[in-house]
Motif scaffolding. Structure first.
Motif, short mmCIF file in Angstrom:
data_model
loop_
_atom_site.label_atom_id
_atom_site.label_comp_id
_atom_site.label_asym_id
_atom_site.label_seq_id
_atom_site.Cartn_x
_atom_site.Cartn_y
_atom_site.Cartn_z
N ILE A 95 -16.40 35.87 -15.09
CA ILE A 95 -16.13 37.30 -15.06
C ILE A 95 -17.26 38.04 -15.75
O ILE A 95 -17.67 37.68 -16.86
N ASP A 119 -18.25 41.73 -17.10
CA ASP A 119 -17.82 43.09 -17.39
C ASP A 119 -19.03 44.01 -17.24
O ASP A 119 -19.99 43.93 -18.00
N ARG A 138 -15.91 43.18 -13.23
CA ARG A 138 -14.90 44.14 -13.67
C ARG A 138 -15.65 45.38 -14.12
O ARG A 138 -16.42 45.32 -15.08
N LEU A 160 -13.21 37.19 -23.40
CA LEU A 160 -12.37 36.73 -22.30
C LEU A 160 -11.42 35.65 -22.80
O LEU A 160 -11.77 34.85 -23.68
N ARG A 170 -5.98 34.34 -19.90
CA ARG A 170 -5.14 35.37 -19.28
C ARG A 170 -5.95 36.25 -18.31
O ARG A 170 -5.42 36.76 -17.32
N ASP A 171 -7.25 36.42 -18.60
CA ASP A 171 -8.10 37.23 -17.72
C ASP A 171 -8.31 36.59 -16.35
O ASP A 171 -8.74 37.27 -15.41
N THR A 205 -6.59 36.08 -10.11
CA THR A 205 -7.95 36.22 -9.57
C THR A 205 -8.29 34.94 -8.82
O THR A 205 -7.56 33.94 -8.87
#
Length: 342
Positions: free
Chosen positions: A59, A61, A85, A115, A118-119, A123
């Motif tokens: 991920i 950001d 994100r 992170l 849970r993130d 997905t």
């Protein structure tokens, strides 16, 4: 349902900035443009050297200031690797690396976004086979508990303690989670520091530290592995079942001209290890050969290695990293390892 990823890292994406100072702490004329950074990013590249983009993930950001050239550079390795994100209200996480002689300082320039497992929920990265994380042992407790609380998910956990928290005060927190860690991998200085061993790393001290961690019970029922990354000395890999073994670095003490910047090499090593566990059918010792090769491509330049494809004799495409084939390096390292152990 899409095929689950082999490796997802919980490490952060960072834009690295650089400052070079003279002996008095004043800026020099040397300038380096902002670069792709973050331990998670390097770990993912270490795995990508061996695997396809759809097998790995991270991920990112992305703030309102995300540079277009960095976006293109990331996607040159494969668009499927990155899940963005976007938050137009904040800046992308940045850090500055300050160099004064041999000393390297590091500090964040703005708030960081951490992170956790849970993130990954809901997905394409949900419940990967391997999960990699870099943090203090205290924070690792929360990560491990989130993994344990996720029904049906029993990943291989690859944990590297963050360098500035490899201190004796963190050892109790580390002990509390080791049973949930598949692979524990500090570097040599970090391992000795956490164990209150105040001496320069040597092979014997590294082996001693490795055994101490194993005796604490790494992995379920003590089935995990400890890998202490030791720079040009190589890496010491040990399990309770099969004992310890040194795996040489691809660029050893005699190859100093190939070592340009070691930033991210340890992270890439662990990404390569994850890929190796898949390609070597979970043989931790052979997997470490893949790890050493991944690290070798990171240290040859400042920033990320170069990737290009070319057609081979059969007409299929071959990926070259820094104009070399990872498999060639793996074959050479395997021969070197066999010669050292014979």
């Amino acid at each position: 349902m899409t095929e689950r990823r082999h490796l997802v890292t919980l490490g952060m994406f960072i834009i690295d900035e650089f400052a070079y100072l003279d002996e008095d702490g004043n800026p020099t004329s040397r300038t380096v443009p902002p670069q792709i950074g973050g331990g998670g990013t390097y770990a993912l590249l270490g795995a990508r050297i061996w695997l396809r983009p759809h097998q790995v993930g991270m991920i990112v950001d992305r703030g309102h200031d995300f540079p277009e050239d960095i976006q293109k550079a990331l996607e040159s390795f494969g668009k499927e690797m990155w899940l963005y994100r976007d938050d137009p209200t904040r800046e992308t996480t940045r850090a500055i690396n300050e160099y004064k002689g041999d000393f390297r300082g590091f500090r964040y320039l703005n708030p960081k976004l951490r992170l956790t497992p849970r993130d990954l929920w809901n997905t394409v990265y949900e419940q990967p086979a391997n999960v990699h994380f870099i943090c203090s042992p205290t924070r690792a407790i929360a990560i491990v508990y989130e993994i344990q609380a996720t029904a049906g998910w029993t990943p291989t956990t690859i944990y590297e303690p963050i360098p500035d928290r490899c201190v004796p005060e963190e050892l109790p927190a580390l002990r509390s989670i080791l049973q949930f860690i598949s692979v524990l991998s500090p570097n040599a200085e970090e391992a000795l520091s956490m164990l209150s061993i105040n001496a320069p790393p040597t092979r014997s001290l590294v082996e001693h530290a490795c055994q101490q961690f194993l005796d604490m019970g790494v992995g379920p029922g003590g089935t995990g592995a400890v890998i202490i990354r030791s720079g040009s000395m190589g890496a010491f890999v040990s399990t309770r079942a099969k004992g310890g073994r040194w795996i040489p670095a691809f660029w050893g003490p005699e190859d100093a001209e190939h070592v340009v910047d070691v930033t991210g090499a340890g992270n890439a090593f662990l990404g390569g290890l994850s890929a190796g566990l898949l390609l070597a059918q979970n043989d931790i010792y052979r997997a470490t050969l893949y790890a050493a090769v991944s690290a070798s491509f990171i240290i040859e330049q400042e920033g990320m290695p170069r990737l290009k494809t070319q057609s081979n004799d059969s007409g299929s495409l071959t990926e070259l990293w820094n104009d070399d084939e990872p498999q060639r390096r793996l074959n050479k390292l395997l021969l070197d390892t066999q010669a050292e152990q014979s």
